[in-house]
Design a protein around this motif. Sequence first.
Motif, PDB file in Angstrom:
ATOM      1  N   LEU A 182      63.311 100.382   0.044  1.00 37.84           N
ATOM      2  CA  LEU A 182      63.817 101.650   0.529  1.00 37.84           C
ATOM      3  C   LEU A 182      62.728 102.704   0.423  1.00 37.84           C
ATOM      4  O   LEU A 182      61.697 102.506  -0.237  1.00 37.84           O
ATOM      5  N   GLU A 183      62.959 103.845   1.051  1.00 42.15           N
ATOM      6  CA  GLU A 183      61.965 104.918   1.043  1.00 42.15           C
ATOM      7  C   GLU A 183      61.575 105.322  -0.374  1.00 42.15           C
ATOM      8  O   GLU A 183      60.407 105.586  -0.664  1.00 42.15           O
ATOM      9  N   THR A 184      62.534 105.334  -1.284  1.00 44.80           N
ATOM     10  CA  THR A 184      62.268 105.742  -2.665  1.00 44.80           C
ATOM     11  C   THR A 184      61.537 104.669  -3.473  1.00 44.80           C
ATOM     12  O   THR A 184      61.108 104.932  -4.593  1.00 44.80           O
ATOM     13  N   GLU A 185      61.402 103.467  -2.918  1.00 45.11           N
ATOM     14  CA  GLU A 185      60.781 102.355  -3.637  1.00 45.11           C
ATOM     15  C   GLU A 185      59.349 102.063  -3.177  1.00 45.11           C
ATOM     16  O   GLU A 185      58.706 101.159  -3.693  1.00 45.11           O
ATOM     17  N   LEU A 186      58.845 102.836  -2.246  1.00 43.14           N
ATOM     18  CA  LEU A 186      57.515 102.577  -1.705  1.00 43.14           C
ATOM     19  C   LEU A 186      56.452 102.910  -2.745  1.00 43.14           C
ATOM     20  O   LEU A 186      56.457 104.005  -3.316  1.00 43.14           O
ATOM     21  N   GLU A 187      55.541 101.954  -2.961  1.00 46.10           N
ATOM     22  CA  GLU A 187      54.558 102.104  -4.034  1.00 46.10           C
ATOM     23  C   GLU A 187      53.119 102.220  -3.541  1.00 46.10           C
ATOM     24  O   GLU A 187      52.226 102.525  -4.330  1.00 46.10           O
ATOM     25  N   SER A 188      52.869 101.958  -2.289  1.00 51.26           N
ATOM     26  CA  SER A 188      51.502 101.944  -1.787  1.00 51.26           C
ATOM     27  C   SER A 188      51.501 102.347  -0.325  1.00 51.26           C
ATOM     28  O   SER A 188      52.543 102.418   0.333  1.00 51.26           O
ATOM     29  N   LYS A 189      50.294 102.580   0.219  1.00 49.45           N
ATOM     30  CA  LYS A 189      50.177 102.914   1.632  1.00 49.45           C
ATOM     31  C   LYS A 189      50.588 101.729   2.508  1.00 49.45           C
ATOM     32  O   LYS A 189      51.151 101.915   3.588  1.00 49.45           O
ATOM     33  N   LEU A 190      50.318 100.506   2.024  1.00 50.48           N
ATOM     34  CA  LEU A 190      50.772  99.341   2.782  1.00 50.48           C
ATOM     35  C   LEU A 190      52.291  99.315   2.833  1.00 50.48           C
ATOM     36  O   LEU A 190      52.877  99.042   3.889  1.00 50.48           O
ATOM     37  N   ASP A 191      52.945  99.605   1.718  1.00 50.68           N
ATOM     38  CA  ASP A 191      54.406  99.701   1.714  1.00 50.68           C
ATOM     39  C   ASP A 191      54.879 100.707   2.764  1.00 50.68           C
ATOM     40  O   ASP A 191      55.862 100.462   3.485  1.00 50.68           O
ATOM     41  N   GLU A 192      54.196 101.839   2.840  1.00 53.25           N
ATOM     42  CA  GLU A 192      54.601 102.882   3.781  1.00 53.25           C
ATOM     43  C   GLU A 192      54.444 102.418   5.229  1.00 53.25           C
ATOM     44  O   GLU A 192      55.329 102.644   6.065  1.00 53.25           O
ATOM     45  N   TRP A 193      53.335 101.736   5.511  1.00 57.13           N
ATOM     46  CA  TRP A 193      53.137 101.212   6.863  1.00 57.13           C
ATOM     47  C   TRP A 193      54.205 100.183   7.219  1.00 57.13           C
ATOM     48  O   TRP A 193      54.777 100.212   8.319  1.00 57.13           O
ATOM     49  N   LEU A 194      54.481  99.275   6.286  1.00 60.99           N
ATOM     50  CA  LEU A 194      55.477  98.239   6.564  1.00 60.99           C
ATOM     51  C   LEU A 194      56.868  98.844   6.721  1.00 60.99           C
ATOM     52  O   LEU A 194      57.661  98.383   7.546  1.00 60.99           O
ATOM     53  N   CYS A 195      57.149  99.862   5.944  1.00 63.96           N
ATOM     54  CA  CYS A 195      58.443 100.548   6.060  1.00 63.96           C
ATOM     55  C   CYS A 195      58.590 101.188   7.436  1.00 63.96           C
ATOM     56  O   CYS A 195      59.656 101.115   8.059  1.00 63.96           O
ATOM     57  N   ILE A 196      57.515 101.791   7.930  1.00 62.78           N
ATOM     58  CA  ILE A 196      57.553 102.400   9.262  1.00 62.78           C
ATOM     59  C   ILE A 196      57.809 101.340  10.322  1.00 62.78           C
ATOM     60  O   ILE A 196      58.681 101.490  11.188  1.00 62.78           O
ATOM     61  N   LEU A 197      57.053 100.244  10.273  1.00 64.60           N
ATOM     62  CA  LEU A 197      57.211  99.192  11.284  1.00 64.60           C
ATOM     63  C   LEU A 197      58.612  98.606  11.270  1.00 64.60           C
ATOM     64  O   LEU A 197      59.199  98.334  12.321  1.00 64.60           O
ATOM     65  N   ASN A 198      59.150  98.401  10.074  1.00 63.61           N
ATOM     66  CA  ASN A 198      60.457  97.760   9.966  1.00 63.61           C
ATOM     67  C   ASN A 198      61.613  98.669  10.364  1.00 63.61           C
ATOM     68  O   ASN A 198      62.676  98.181  10.738  1.00 63.61           O
ATOM     69  N   ASN A 199      61.419  99.981  10.268  1.00 58.50           N
ATOM     70  CA  ASN A 199      62.548 100.886  10.441  1.00 58.50           C
ATOM     71  C   ASN A 199      62.402 101.859  11.600  1.00 58.50           C
ATOM     72  O   ASN A 199      63.334 102.591  11.897  1.00 58.50           O
ATOM     73  N   LEU A 200      61.249 101.856  12.262  1.00 54.23           N
ATOM     74  CA  LEU A 200      60.964 102.875  13.263  1.00 54.23           C
ATOM     75  C   LEU A 200      62.056 102.992  14.318  1.00 54.23           C
ATOM     76  O   LEU A 200      62.542 104.093  14.616  1.00 54.23           O
ATOM     77  N   LYS A 201      62.465 101.876  14.900  1.00 59.80           N
ATOM     78  CA  LYS A 201      63.425 101.955  16.006  1.00 59.80           C
ATOM     79  C   LYS A 201      64.819 102.371  15.541  1.00 59.80           C
ATOM     80  O   LYS A 201      65.664 102.737  16.361  1.00 59.80           O
ATOM     81  N   LYS A 202      65.059 102.325  14.210  1.00 56.73           N
ATOM     82  CA  LYS A 202      66.382 102.685  13.685  1.00 56.73           C
ATOM     83  C   LYS A 202      66.441 104.127  13.209  1.00 56.73           C
ATOM     84  O   LYS A 202      67.525 104.643  12.912  1.00 56.73           O
ATOM     85  N   LEU A 203      65.287 104.781  13.085  1.00 59.78           N
ATOM     86  CA  LEU A 203      65.240 106.128  12.519  1.00 59.78           C
ATOM     87  C   LEU A 203      65.516 107.197  13.572  1.00 59.78           C
ATOM     88  O   LEU A 203      65.254 107.004  14.758  1.00 59.78           O
TER      89      LEU A 203
END
Length: 289
Positions: A182-203
Amino acid sequence: MSEETGHNTDPVNKKEVARFIDPYSDFGFKHIFGKTPNKNLLISFINQVLKGRKVIVDIQYNNIEFKGSGVDYRKTVLDLHCTGDKGEKFMVEMQKAKAINFKDRSIFYTANLIQEQGIGVAANWDYKMPEIFFIGIMNFNFDDSHPDHFIHDIRLMDNNTHQEFYSKLSYTFIEMPKFKKLETELESKLDEWLCILNNLKKLSEIPLSLVGNTEYEKVFELAEMGNLTREEMCEYNQGLKIERDYFSAMENVREEERKEMALKLKAVNAAFNLISETTGLTIEQIESL
């Protein structure tokens, strides 16, 4: 706007319309990562994937390839010539593709990339190769991978000593469906990139924790439906239609395969509950065959 999600709503079908494009679509992947003006985004993402093994300071797009419209149509390849922070030259092949024989496909592409190095060189070429990094962005999971690991760092290694045998060829596979932070669990820039890719179309908007990062904000700007030209929107919609048609065709094939298996099991008097468990068909479907 929908009060709950903030998405636009189709006034005819009353369905939510996504604000941002799907980065896993061929168009979306190319639109965000496959254009020279956006290369800083690709550099940033790949540097996080490489985790310090290399630090890219510049890239050149050698080839952007989209193949076919049949069974193997979903294939996007970015063939990149990269310059590291120490002046070294190396190659990255970044691929977004469907699951069919993906491991074989990955080896095939890197083999072609290796073979191309010997084309047109002098007769006394010493076979010295550039480093080649393969990155597979997978919107699916391997059937045989560990459930707790979504990033796979694959290299040629001596099976007895566990020492790296050849450092110039490596594969990184990222099983995106396993990334569930989840957004609150992101620990690194890679986490942030992967979070964007996985959730972009749903945001419906950029997450607050990512506001202020110019690279992430650029991704959301590029991905916003309202910023696409008419031609880009047509290309995106056509790609989605092809993907939906392909999915439907593959589902029909799988259904026929399940029915064929059920008929074979019925022929040897297998119990209907066993046939159902094996094929996924209901008892009613099996009885009607």
